[in-house]
Design an enzyme around this catalytic site. Sequence first.
Site, mmCIF file in Angstrom:
data_model
loop_
_atom_site.group_PDB
_atom_site.id
_atom_site.type_symbol
_atom_site.label_atom_id
_atom_site.label_comp_id
_atom_site.label_asym_id
_atom_site.label_seq_id
_atom_site.Cartn_x
_atom_site.Cartn_y
_atom_site.Cartn_z
ATOM 1 N N ASP A 266 0.986 -1.314 -0.037
ATOM 2 C CA ASP A 266 -0.093 -0.095 0.003
ATOM 3 C C ASP A 266 0.995 1.359 0.018
ATOM 4 O OD1 ASP A 266 -2.436 -1.473 0.130
ATOM 5 O OD2 ASP A 266 -2.321 -1.401 2.384
ATOM 6 N N TYR A 333 5.008 -9.396 7.162
ATOM 7 C CA TYR A 333 4.568 -8.115 7.345
ATOM 8 C C TYR A 333 4.720 -7.746 9.081
ATOM 9 C CZ TYR A 333 1.993 -8.404 2.961
ATOM 10 O OH TYR A 333 1.688 -8.531 1.814
ATOM 11 N N TYR A 405 -4.537 -9.167 2.462
ATOM 12 C CA TYR A 405 -4.797 -7.824 2.846
ATOM 13 C C TYR A 405 -4.531 -7.568 4.473
ATOM 14 C CZ TYR A 405 -6.659 -6.912 -1.812
ATOM 15 O OH TYR A 405 -6.399 -6.748 -3.134
#
Length: 442
Positions: A266, A333, A405
């Site tokens: 993003d 992440y 996501y």
Amino acid sequence: MDILEKAITMLSKHPLCDNCLGRQFALLGYNMENKDRGKALKLSLTLQANAFHSAKNAEGVKRLKVLAVNGFSREAQDTLRHLKKRIPKKNAPTCFLCDDRFQLFDGLAQKVLNSVANYEYTSFLVGVELPVAVEEREDEFKAAFNVSYGESIRHEFGRLLGKRIAELTGKTTEYMKPDVTVIVNPFTERVRVQVNPLFVAGRYRKLVRDIPQSKWFCSSCRGKGCEKCGGTGKMYPESVEELVSKPLLEAAEGEKTSFHASGREDIDARMLGTGRPFVIEISKPKKRFLDLKKLEVAVNTNAEGKVEVSRFRFTNKDVVRRLKKGESAQKEYRVLIEFENAVSEKDLRLLEEKLSGTSIKQQTPLRVLHRRADLTREKYIYEVKVKKVSLKRAEMKIRCQGGLYVKELVSGDEGRTMPNVSELLGNRAKPLKLDVLNVIME
Ligand SMILES: [Zn+2]
Ligand SMILES: [Zn+2]
């Protein structure tokens, strides 16, 4: 039929240059060119005709005359002269099959060479384009004379030009992935150059939170430039793509670049760790022998504090394909989460337990629904680790299948991602900062 008989039959009907006569016998004899084959046939026929004449066979002089005219043979002319026979005074005929184009071969080769003089390359391919009439004429000729050992005129031109260019430049002919392809029409002398793209692979780290990966066109003007975007045509002044591509495009003196990456983060997420693999495709490069170490430094200096590249190397189209496939390679992440209510250590252990080794069902997030089809994907989480930062804040590390996501894994996205952090703890959770720590290519 004897090959000498076949050759003289051909010449009796049509004038043929050495190349075009020899080409009809191309599969006979190794390590020689068609030009030499044609010449050898004409010389042999001259000897044979001379012998016929000595044996008082009228066929002798008749054949010498054919050779003198249709065979363009000086030896046959000189033999006739020696025998005190008249040399037919026919205007110099042109070769029936090639219109004497093989005579202009050196000039054509030079023209090909000039057309690529401004490009750096190590491998090339010459393609030949012929007028339809020329190929049809040769097909009819081959059928009429029952040619079974021949090569095509297109093939001979291509082969000879390739050989000549290789000799003159020291470069190699390459059929699968040549750096440049030259398409030549020996009849019109038109030369077209196709320069194949140059591919440079590397990895990038994005150190700030407000740069998109690729150039993002203004939604109002779609790139034309308007008031809203200040005439730039872009939503963001810079992108990873632009920062990385510009120095490469300039060094290669190419036409444009395309940026291919293994997935994307993003805009507000950083890309850390060893970085994300990408390939830059440079169209029509004039320069290919780039100093990639120097270019890495140039990109990093130019984009200092924002984007950092490493591991530049030359690559090819296959790697782009693999990169695209690898979009779902494992990713790592780190996300900083803020909870509505305080969280306990027990809550965090519960998250680790419930999310590690779990498949997540994720319906296309509301925030990307305007550009992505609405469907449910299943993504696997290998491991989750959570650390408390303050009363209502925790840091979660996730190693998962690419394409998950993560923000929605935290918030739950109104139940569109299941399970999710908010729902598991019964405590509304919000992602504050997201970083990609690693892109793991197999
Ligand atoms: Zn010819
Ligand atoms: Zn605009």
